[in-house]
Design a protein around this motif. Structure first.
Motif, short mmCIF file in Angstrom:
data_model
loop_
_atom_site.label_atom_id
_atom_site.label_comp_id
_atom_site.label_asym_id
_atom_site.label_seq_id
_atom_site.Cartn_x
_atom_site.Cartn_y
_atom_site.Cartn_z
N ALA A 709 0.83 -1.21 0.00
CA ALA A 709 0.00 0.00 0.00
C ALA A 709 0.86 1.25 0.00
O ALA A 709 0.54 2.24 -0.68
CB ALA A 709 -0.93 0.00 1.21
N VAL A 710 1.97 1.21 0.75
CA VAL A 710 2.88 2.36 0.78
C VAL A 710 3.51 2.56 -0.60
O VAL A 710 3.60 3.69 -1.10
CB VAL A 710 3.97 2.15 1.85
CG1 VAL A 710 5.04 3.23 1.77
CG2 VAL A 710 3.34 2.14 3.23
N LEU A 711 3.94 1.46 -1.22
CA LEU A 711 4.56 1.55 -2.54
C LEU A 711 3.57 2.07 -3.58
O LEU A 711 3.92 2.89 -4.43
CB LEU A 711 5.10 0.18 -2.95
CG LEU A 711 6.28 -0.34 -2.13
CD1 LEU A 711 6.60 -1.78 -2.51
CD2 LEU A 711 7.52 0.54 -2.32
N LEU A 715 4.04 5.43 -5.70
CA LEU A 715 4.02 5.36 -7.15
C LEU A 715 2.95 6.29 -7.70
O LEU A 715 3.18 7.02 -8.69
CB LEU A 715 3.76 3.92 -7.60
CG LEU A 715 3.87 3.65 -9.11
CD1 LEU A 715 5.27 3.98 -9.61
CD2 LEU A 715 3.53 2.18 -9.41
N ALA A 716 1.77 6.29 -7.04
CA ALA A 716 0.69 7.18 -7.49
C ALA A 716 1.10 8.64 -7.34
O ALA A 716 0.82 9.47 -8.22
CB ALA A 716 -0.57 6.91 -6.69
N GLU A 717 1.79 8.95 -6.24
CA GLU A 717 2.24 10.34 -6.03
C GLU A 717 3.28 10.73 -7.07
O GLU A 717 3.27 11.85 -7.59
CB GLU A 717 2.81 10.49 -4.62
CG GLU A 717 1.75 10.43 -3.54
CD GLU A 717 2.33 10.42 -2.14
OE1 GLU A 717 3.59 10.34 -2.03
OE2 GLU A 717 1.56 10.48 -1.16
N ARG A 718 4.21 9.79 -7.40
CA ARG A 718 5.21 10.09 -8.43
C ARG A 718 4.55 10.32 -9.79
O ARG A 718 4.92 11.25 -10.52
CB ARG A 718 6.24 8.96 -8.53
CG ARG A 718 7.28 8.95 -7.44
CD ARG A 718 8.51 8.15 -7.85
NE ARG A 718 8.19 6.79 -8.23
CZ ARG A 718 8.11 5.78 -7.37
NH1 ARG A 718 8.32 5.99 -6.08
NH2 ARG A 718 7.85 4.56 -7.79
N ARG A 719 3.61 9.46 -10.11
CA ARG A 719 2.93 9.62 -11.40
C ARG A 719 2.14 10.92 -11.46
O ARG A 719 2.11 11.58 -12.49
CB ARG A 719 2.01 8.42 -11.63
CG ARG A 719 2.78 7.15 -12.02
CD ARG A 719 1.88 5.95 -12.12
NE ARG A 719 2.64 4.78 -12.56
CZ ARG A 719 2.20 3.53 -12.50
NH1 ARG A 719 0.99 3.28 -12.00
NH2 ARG A 719 2.94 2.53 -12.93
N GLN A 720 1.53 11.26 -10.33
CA GLN A 720 0.79 12.52 -10.30
C GLN A 720 1.75 13.70 -10.47
O GLN A 720 1.45 14.66 -11.18
CB GLN A 720 0.01 12.66 -9.00
CG GLN A 720 -0.83 13.94 -8.94
CD GLN A 720 -1.77 13.97 -7.76
OE1 GLN A 720 -1.80 13.05 -6.96
NE2 GLN A 720 -2.53 15.03 -7.65
N GLN A 721 2.91 13.61 -9.81
CA GLN A 721 3.90 14.68 -9.96
C GLN A 721 4.39 14.78 -11.40
O GLN A 721 4.57 15.88 -11.93
CB GLN A 721 5.07 14.41 -9.02
CG GLN A 721 4.74 14.60 -7.54
CD GLN A 721 5.83 14.09 -6.63
OE1 GLN A 721 6.85 13.56 -7.08
NE2 GLN A 721 5.63 14.22 -5.32
#
Length: 837
Positions: A709-711, A715-721
């Motif tokens: 869940a942390v990963l 990953l979602a935060e990186r993709r959003q960035q």
């Protein structure tokens, strides 16, 4: 105002909490609400005893639990774990569930009546009129409550008072702010109703005023609700939900769970004895506690919140009623005579039900007897609930000479949001289930661990950001230690400790002392976490120095020592599993074998991927890539996994990745495509398996176990960035192109140079286009006048030159640029929509 507390036998302090005699070694002190200060903790059974009886006020199950409740229950779960797992106390932990109470009766009855109304009323205008009238009535009542609280505060402020008076004023100011908030909500609801009108639709109207309508229906029809199953079903539903929430938050289960409806006989007997002792009296089928007789019998009323005694505005709690039957204004109900629309039980005084406060006194005494070590609850329960509990128990045990039923009363501080206590009544709460959609249970617990349990806490971004930062610091710490410990092999050379190892070991000892002192000091988890953070930093410094020195490796044993201690303390806080969280034998051998098999497979996967990435970056021949794939044979990797299922899942990921690379190599795929496949196994396959794979600058990689869940979140935060960066780039490009189009369109709209200069010159050379005659006189230009005219013409040509150049290169330049702007705008709109979704 003198505060009263009787230290337990063997407690090295006076009645006001001051230490006796010479300096004492570091020992546990707790913030005791009797004195509102820290006092030494000594069990009732004596200073050498490890037995503790602890009662905590559980939920009144009339609605969903919110984050304010989580703060209370998780904070005291941490305190309990520290006492059990760190200090070694044996605790009998009792928690009640209040399933008979005014709030439950009102909410169950109102929900029932509201659902009936929704089924029976279809006329839109009728619904609008009923809800509007109900909200207006609610607003009128709230105006009265604000005025009443303002009057109480004004009366207090008109008189100079002592410290107790100041506390009373502070609490009245808070109460006023809360009443004003409720008034503003009612005003907003009424305004929204009038703006919406009858045509808004039933769902929208109920959304704005269902609570007020339910209250109005209850006033009119509440007495008609007589089925006891309605009340029990409502309480049972929210009890199950609460217990599920506590399990989700990782709170240890109580040793004893007492439900009011199952202790009616004990409650009745408790009331009977209080009456027999002369401190209770019957009136019209109800029974009241006689606070004046209680004082006359040698007891103190209002030990926990003495400044609130006698203040109607600070009375809080349930609706006492019975004003005409009570002998004294501060008397409160022990037993309530049955009213229409309420559940009831048999008693010597007729059918009725318990008062709120008697329930806890009776149930706690039934399990723990005449002396409790610890009683806990939220700050808002001090008065009247806990003060009345104490009074009832002292009255019940009066013949035994009881002057202090509970030795240590601990109250958790309020959780505030936007400056006010998070509360169901204020409708400013976030349910536990809503919070767990944003935070993991560990994150919420860490949020509370970083705050003193007895102080008010602000539920704001600053606290949340610190929590996230601390969690990431700990995750990185454990992952880095795991990598170095995992790489160490038995019998490895260089086991000797040098100065760095001695220094790190000394740092562990220093932190152990600091943590012990912090936990002895009122279980100061914040200070303990700060000490652990310093140990994490010391380990990071040690690793950085070792990793930067060629031929030198960190010593795994000293790293393990540091990490094991951090784990032990986090376990005592419930941030990782502790000894009280599992039953029976743990399959340690199986777990160790699983860890070894998983490590072997992951080592093989990381090594293979490193080799493929290196070949792709060097643009090696496809044959070399195929050779790398052949080196990872099925037989070789199958031996690594053994019979372990988790290792088998890792093995499947390795095989899938190998076959994907083999297919790309066979198709002579470009290096960029191969590198993208390497990224996918890192960001997709391994994420789902709970493995963080980090690529290093030297081309190697290191894997670390991690919560999937942390990963996924990272990953979602990186993709959003990345998407946001692409959007910024797209917006910038569109802005540049729009400015460019605007510039050239303005140039295209300019008149010809000759027309622009027509007010100054009347004739122009047909070949060069330069001016030849003045406009004013018609005279031919000569000398300096001609030179000036040519400069004027040159300026005009220079302005138009960029567009002329573009049009020479592409006659359709303006149309192409406009189309490009339109395409970029459409691309940006689509990207914006994609990010929003």
């Amino acid at each position: 105002m003198e505060r009263v507390w009787h230290p337990p036998e063997g407690c090295a302090c006076t009645a006001n909490g001051d230490a006796n005699g010479s300096a004492q070694p570091t020992r546990l002190v707790l913030y005791n609400s009797y004195l509102d200060r820290k006092v030494p903790f000594v069990p009732a059974a004596g200073p050498d005893s490890k037995q503790i009886g602890w009662y905590t006020c559980g939920p009144t199950v009339y609605d969903s639990a919110h984050v304010g409740h989580a703060r209370n229950y998780v904070s005291f779960d941490v305190v309990r774990r520290v006492l059990e797992d760190y200090f070694g106390y044996n605790i009998t932990f009792v928690m009640n569930v209040t399933d008979v109470d005014d709030k439950i009766i009102l909410r169950a009855r109102r929900n029932h009546l509201l659902e009936n109304y929704k089924r029976q009323t279809q006329d839109q205008r009728q619904i609008y009129d009923d809800i509007t009238a109900a909200v207006q009535a609610s607003l009128d009542r709230q105006h009265g409550k604000v005025a009443e609280t303002e009057g109480a505060l004004a009366a207090e402020e008109a008189v100079a008072g002592d410290k107790a008076a100041e506390r009373r004023k502070e609490e009245l100011r808070t109460a006023l702010a809360q009443e004003q908030l409720l008034r503003s909500k009612a005003e907003a609801a009424l305004g929204a109703l009038r703006a919406a009108g009858p045509s808004a639709g039933a769902a929208a109207l109920f959304e704005l005023g269902s609570d007020a309508l339910a209250e109005a229906l209850d006033c009119k029809l509440g007495a008609t609700v007589t089925d006891p199953a309605i009340f029990r079903a409502h309480a049972a539903k929210h009890e199950v939900e609460f217990l599920e929430d506590m399990a989700a938050l990782g709170c240890r289960q109580p040793d004893v769970l007492t439900r009011v409806s199952e202790y009616m006989a004990e409650v009745v007997e408790y009331v009977e004895r209080i009456v027999a002792n002369g401190i209770g009296y019957e009136a019209n089928g109800s029974v009241y506690f006689d606070t004046q007789r209680f004082r006359e019998s040698g007891h103190v009323y209002g030990k926990l919140n003495p400044w609130a005694v006698g203040s109607a505005a600070l009375g809080g709690g349930e609706c006492e009623g019975g004003g005409g039957d009570k002998r004294n204004p501060s008397d409160f109900a022990l037993w309530k005579a049955q009213k229409p629309g309420e559940p009831a039980w048999d008693s010597p005084w007729g059918r009725g039900r318990p008062g709120w406060h008697i329930e806890c006194s009776a149930m706690a005494s039934a399990i723990l007897g005449s002396k409790l070590d610890i009683h806990t609850g939220g700050e808002d329960l001090r008065f009247p609930h806990h003060d009345n509990e104490l009074a009832q128990a002292e009255a019940y045990y009066h013949e035994c000479g009881c002057q202090q039923w509970v030795n240590y009363f601990l109250h958790s501080g309020h959780l505030s949001i936007e400056g006010l206590k998070m509360s169901k009544s204020l409708k400013n709460f976030i349910s536990i289930r809503q919070a767990l959609e944003t935070f993991s249970p560990r994150q919420l617990r860490l949020l509370f661990v970083l705050q003193p349990w007895e102080k008010r806490m602000m539920y704001g971004e600053q606290a949340k950001e610190e929590m996230r930062s601390r969690e990431m610091q700990l995750r990185n710490f454990f992952a880095n230690v795991d990598v170095h410990v995992r790489r160490a092999k038995p019998g490895a050379p260089h086991a000797r400790w040098d100065a760095e190892e001695q220094q790190l070991s000394a740092e562990v000892s220093i932190v152990q002392r600091r943590v012990h002192e912090a936990l002895c000091d009122n279980i100061n988890t914040r200070a303990a976490m700060d000490a652990l953070a310093d140990l994490v930093k010391a380990v990071n410094v040690y690793l950085a120095k070792k990793d930067s020195t060629p031929g030198v490796t960190p010593q795994p044993l000293v790293l393990r020592k540091a990490a094991a201690y951090v784990t032990r303390i986090l376990s005592a806080f419930g941030l990782v599993g502790g000894p009280g969280d599992v039953l029976g034998f743990t399959s340690e051998a199986a777990a160790a074998a699983s860890s070894d098999h998983v490590a072997d497979v992951l080592d093989a996967l990381a090594a293979f991927r490193d080799r493929v990435r290196g070949l792709a970056k060097s643009k090696a021949d496809a044959k070399e890539v195929l050779s790398a794939c052949d080196s990872v044979s099925d037989q070789a990797v199958a031996k690594l996994a053994g019979d372990d299922q988790r290792a088998a899942a890792m093995l499947a990921a390795l095989k899938d990745f190998r076959e994907a690379i083999r297919s790309l190599a066979a198709a002579a795929a470009p290096p960029a495509v191969v590198l993208a496949a390497c990224d996918r196994v890192r960001d997709e396959s391994l994420v789902e398996l709970g493995v963080r794979l980090e690529d290093k600058a030297d081309g190697s990689s290191v894997w670390k176990p991690e919560d999937p869940a942390v990963l996924r979140q990272e990953l979602a935060e990186r993709r959003q960035q990345q998407q946001e960066a692409a959007l910024r780039k797209l917006r910038s490009a569109l802005d540049v192109k729009r400015k460019e189009l605007d510039k050239f369109e303005k140039l295209a709209a300019l008149p010809s140079p000759q027309d622009a200069l027509a007010d100054k010159y009347s004739a122009f050379d047909p070949v060069s286009g330069d001016p030849t005659h003045e406009a004013a006189t018609g005279a031919a230009l000569e000398g300096k006048a001609l030179d000036k005219a040519r400069k004027d013409m040159e300026k005009q040509r220079k302005v138009r030159a960029p567009l002329e150049k573009k049009l020479q290169e592409n006659p359709g330049f303006l149309e192409s640029l406009a189309a490009e702007v339109e395409a970029l705008a459409a691309e940006l709109a689509a990207a914006d929509q994609g990010l929003a979704s």
